[in-house]
Design a protein around this motif. Structure first.
Motif, mmCIF file in Angstrom:
data_model
loop_
_atom_site.group_PDB
_atom_site.id
_atom_site.type_symbol
_atom_site.label_atom_id
_atom_site.label_comp_id
_atom_site.label_asym_id
_atom_site.label_seq_id
_atom_site.Cartn_x
_atom_site.Cartn_y
_atom_site.Cartn_z
ATOM 1 N N GLY A 220 -1.134 -2.882 3.898
ATOM 2 C CA GLY A 220 -0.018 -2.104 4.430
ATOM 3 C C GLY A 220 0.973 -2.934 5.219
ATOM 4 O O GLY A 220 1.880 -2.381 5.854
ATOM 5 N N GLN B 204 0.802 -1.230 0.000
ATOM 6 C CA GLN B 204 0.000 0.000 0.000
ATOM 7 C C GLN B 204 0.839 1.287 0.000
ATOM 8 O O GLN B 204 0.498 2.259 -0.679
ATOM 9 N N MET C 148 3.548 -4.933 4.568
ATOM 10 C CA MET C 148 4.996 -4.864 4.285
ATOM 11 C C MET C 148 5.585 -3.520 4.693
ATOM 12 O O MET C 148 6.732 -3.448 5.128
ATOM 13 N N ASP C 149 4.807 -2.454 4.535
ATOM 14 C CA ASP C 149 5.274 -1.122 4.918
ATOM 15 C C ASP C 149 5.391 -1.002 6.439
ATOM 16 O O ASP C 149 6.350 -0.441 6.960
ATOM 17 N N THR D 144 6.845 -11.316 4.518
ATOM 18 C CA THR D 144 6.335 -9.945 4.539
ATOM 19 C C THR D 144 7.495 -8.966 4.722
ATOM 20 O O THR D 144 7.501 -7.874 4.147
ATOM 21 N N GLY D 145 8.460 -9.361 5.563
ATOM 22 C CA GLY D 145 9.629 -8.518 5.810
ATOM 23 C C GLY D 145 10.727 -9.347 6.435
ATOM 24 O O GLY D 145 10.466 -10.368 7.076
ATOM 25 N N LEU D 146 11.971 -8.895 6.238
ATOM 26 C CA LEU D 146 13.137 -9.605 6.768
ATOM 27 C C LEU D 146 13.547 -9.004 8.110
ATOM 28 O O LEU D 146 13.630 -7.779 8.243
ATOM 29 N N PHE E 84 1.958 6.691 4.902
ATOM 30 C CA PHE E 84 2.992 5.658 4.782
ATOM 31 C C PHE E 84 4.387 6.229 4.967
ATOM 32 O O PHE E 84 5.312 5.487 5.292
ATOM 33 N N ARG F 63 21.273 -0.044 4.477
ATOM 34 C CA ARG F 63 19.903 -0.544 4.412
ATOM 35 C C ARG F 63 19.583 -0.989 2.985
ATOM 36 O O ARG F 63 20.025 -0.346 2.030
ATOM 37 N N VAL G 191 -3.099 12.393 -3.646
ATOM 38 C CA VAL G 191 -1.962 11.824 -4.377
ATOM 39 C C VAL G 191 -2.363 11.528 -5.821
ATOM 40 O O VAL G 191 -1.646 11.877 -6.765
ATOM 41 N N ALA H 226 0.104 9.057 1.038
ATOM 42 C CA ALA H 226 1.566 9.129 0.924
ATOM 43 C C ALA H 226 2.164 9.600 2.250
ATOM 44 O O ALA H 226 3.198 9.096 2.698
ATOM 45 N N THR I 176 -3.932 5.075 11.985
ATOM 46 C CA THR I 176 -4.545 4.126 11.060
ATOM 47 C C THR I 176 -4.059 4.448 9.654
ATOM 48 O O THR I 176 -3.968 5.620 9.268
ATOM 49 N N GLU I 177 -3.706 3.404 8.907
ATOM 50 C CA GLU I 177 -3.001 3.577 7.630
ATOM 51 C C GLU I 177 -3.806 4.400 6.628
ATOM 52 O O GLU I 177 -3.242 5.031 5.743
ATOM 53 N N ARG J 92 7.355 4.278 6.873
ATOM 54 C CA ARG J 92 8.627 4.058 6.196
ATOM 55 C C ARG J 92 9.716 4.982 6.720
ATOM 56 O O ARG J 92 10.878 4.618 6.789
ATOM 57 N N ILE K 111 8.519 -3.102 7.941
ATOM 58 C CA ILE K 111 9.866 -2.529 7.853
ATOM 59 C C ILE K 111 9.912 -1.089 8.376
ATOM 60 O O ILE K 111 10.974 -0.506 8.509
ATOM 61 N N GLY K 112 8.742 -0.539 8.711
ATOM 62 C CA GLY K 112 8.702 0.878 9.043
ATOM 63 C C GLY K 112 8.706 1.191 10.522
ATOM 64 O O GLY K 112 9.477 2.040 10.979
ATOM 65 N N THR L 237 10.383 -1.052 1.428
ATOM 66 C CA THR L 237 9.219 -1.937 1.566
ATOM 67 C C THR L 237 9.270 -3.076 0.558
ATOM 68 O O THR L 237 9.404 -2.830 -0.641
ATOM 69 N N THR M 107 11.008 -10.123 -0.232
ATOM 70 C CA THR M 107 9.689 -10.766 -0.349
ATOM 71 C C THR M 107 9.396 -11.080 -1.816
ATOM 72 O O THR M 107 10.066 -10.550 -2.718
ATOM 73 N N ALA N 196 0.993 4.181 -2.997
ATOM 74 C CA ALA N 196 0.840 5.636 -2.807
ATOM 75 C C ALA N 196 2.073 6.381 -3.305
ATOM 76 O O ALA N 196 1.963 7.400 -4.001
ATOM 77 N N GLU N 197 3.251 5.860 -2.962
ATOM 78 C CA GLU N 197 4.483 6.577 -3.301
ATOM 79 C C GLU N 197 4.768 6.529 -4.804
ATOM 80 O O GLU N 197 5.317 7.483 -5.368
#
Lengths: 221, 211
Positions: B131, A105, B133-134, B166-168, B91, A144, A182, B88, B48-49, B95, B137-138, A126, A130, A109-110
């Motif tokens: 959201g 998501q 994955m964001d 989903t993330g490392l 997130f 990173r 956006v 934007a 909330t995203e 991020r 890692i965020g 992100t 995966t 957006a980005e």
């Protein structure tokens, strides 16, 4: 210059020039901010072979789901297609009648923000490691890991705001804002449906969320 | 020996561990239970995203407003000091490392903190990431809330995830019905056990858990 359309049939007039094969950014998160009347007009207009960008892939049988059901959408780019009420999409997908690109998501957006801001591509943390990063260029920056993501541009953006002035400045309402600002920047032609149009000068410039430069047509409903 | 924890008891443990004044995102599903146990006096702000800080409880009756929903698309209310923003920016808060804590559900977490929570990998499954994955890692601290064992009895805390990732190396703590686990550079450390002994948990997970 922004056109303000407010007569009967304004939504149909606004989308009348959307060609077959267009990429259409459609605002909304679930039902909040979904420009239902513009989507219905696009469905009646009948352009085919569309690529649609939205957070989801339709809810219930109305709005985006009804557009998908026509079979006029070739591909959907979204973050979260599967929901308890996404039966229209689920059926199309399982029978191979729609292409799906799942995008995290924030990257969704980005990527539109980048398109609107003239950025050629960007490295995002992100999705690194995966399945959604497979085949994409990766780079380590200051320790990173990042993956290269390209912009998503729209030929059209259909969004829902709350109030517009006659210049096309927009104000949104609560969490219905979501992708609207956006997407407005990322399309060649941005069409906003609103429930209220005020005279130019009636909006406090400090409170304008989407400046008029990003808005081509306002449809009063 | 204490009993295994209920979902509500796990949610309470997580709520008690969230620092005063933290900006917090609660994932959809079970993690939303954490909100019921947050002490409002401690000034935690919920993100909330879909574009809001200062999210309040679920809306009831006349409070329901279709323009004011959470990430699970449930109507909610505002709290004083709330703000709205576009996707934007929302997130960027994740991020960009501005969010202090997120709480997510999981299919599996590895001993290195790899997270699998978005896709079973089954051939007929429709992938949907939202959201996750964001967030993974965020947020500065990624907490996982899950049962320790799957329905077939296999451990969801694993040496290596077999589900799509989903993330490392993103999870810092795992809260389960049988224990709270900290992911550290040395390995997985058991903070507390519930309804099982350390040796039983080592046996059932097949992992070299640290005291």
């Amino acid at each position: 210059m922004t056109d303000v359309l407010e007569a009967d049939g304004a939504a149909d007039e606004a989308v009348a020039d959307v060609p077959d094969g267009a990429t259409v950014l459609i605002g909304g998160f679930g039902a909040a901010g979904q420009p239902i009347e513009l989507i219905d007009a696009l469905r009646r207009h009948g352009a085919t072979d569309l690529t649609v960008v939205n957070n989801n892939a339709g809810n219930g049988d109305t709005g985006l789901a009804a557009l998908l059901k026509t079979g006029h959408v070739r591909k959907i780019i979204c973050s979260f297609p599967r929901q308890s009420d996404s039966w229209v999409f689920d059926d199309l997908y399982r029978s191979g009648r729609i292409e799906l690109e799942v995008v995290p998501q924030g990257n969704l957006a980005e990527r539109m923000r980048a398109a609107g801001a003239g950025i050629g591509a960007f490295f995002s943390p992100t999705g690194v490691g995966t399945p959604l990063a497979e085949g994409k260029e990766e780079r380590t920056i200051e320790g990173r890991d990042y993956v290269l993501e390209y912009p998503i541009r729209g030929d059209y953006a259909l969004i829902k705001a709350h109030t517009a002035d006659r210049m096309g400045n927009l104000v949104y309402r609560k969490t219905a804002r979501n992708f609207g600002p956006v997407m407005a920047t990322a399309a060649t032609t941005t069409i906003a449906q609103v429930v209220d149009v005020v005279e130019t000068g009636a909006l406090d410039p400090e409170n304008v969320v989407t400046p008029s430069i990003f808005v081509d047509k306002v449809v009063l409903l | 020996m204490s009993d295994a924890l209920s979902k509500d008891q796990i949610a309470k443990l997580i709520a008690d561990d969230i620092p005063q004044g933290a900006f917090v995102n609660l994932g959809i599903g079970q993690p939303t239970l954490v909100a019921d146990h947050l002490d409002l006096e401690r000034g935690v702000v919920l993100h909330t995203e879909n574009g809001m800080l200062g999210m309040g409880r679920a809306a009831v009756g006349d409070e329901i407003d279709e323009d004011l929903i959470n990430a699970g698309k449930i109507p909610v209310v505002e709290t004083p000091g709330a703000s709205y923003f576009h996707h934007a920016d929302s997130f960027a808060m994740m991020r960009g490392g501005h969010l202090d804590v997120c709480v997510l559900g999981a299919f599996q977490v590895s001993v290195r903190g790899d997270l699998a929570n978005w896709h079973t990998g089954a051939p007929d499954a429709i992938p949907a990431v939202g959201g996750a994955m964001d967030l993974a890692i965020g947020a500065k601290d990624v907490l996982v809330m899950m049962t320790l064992f799957a329905k077939d009895g296999s451990s969801k805390l694993v040496e290596d995830c077999t589900y799509p990732l989903t993330g490392l190396a993103c999870v810092s703590r795992v809260y389960t019905d049988h224990g709270v686990f900290k992911i550290t550079d040395e390995g997985v450390r058991l903070r507390e056990a519930y309804g099982a002994t350390m040796d039983e948990l080592r046996e059932r997970t097949g992992l070299d858990l640290l005291d």
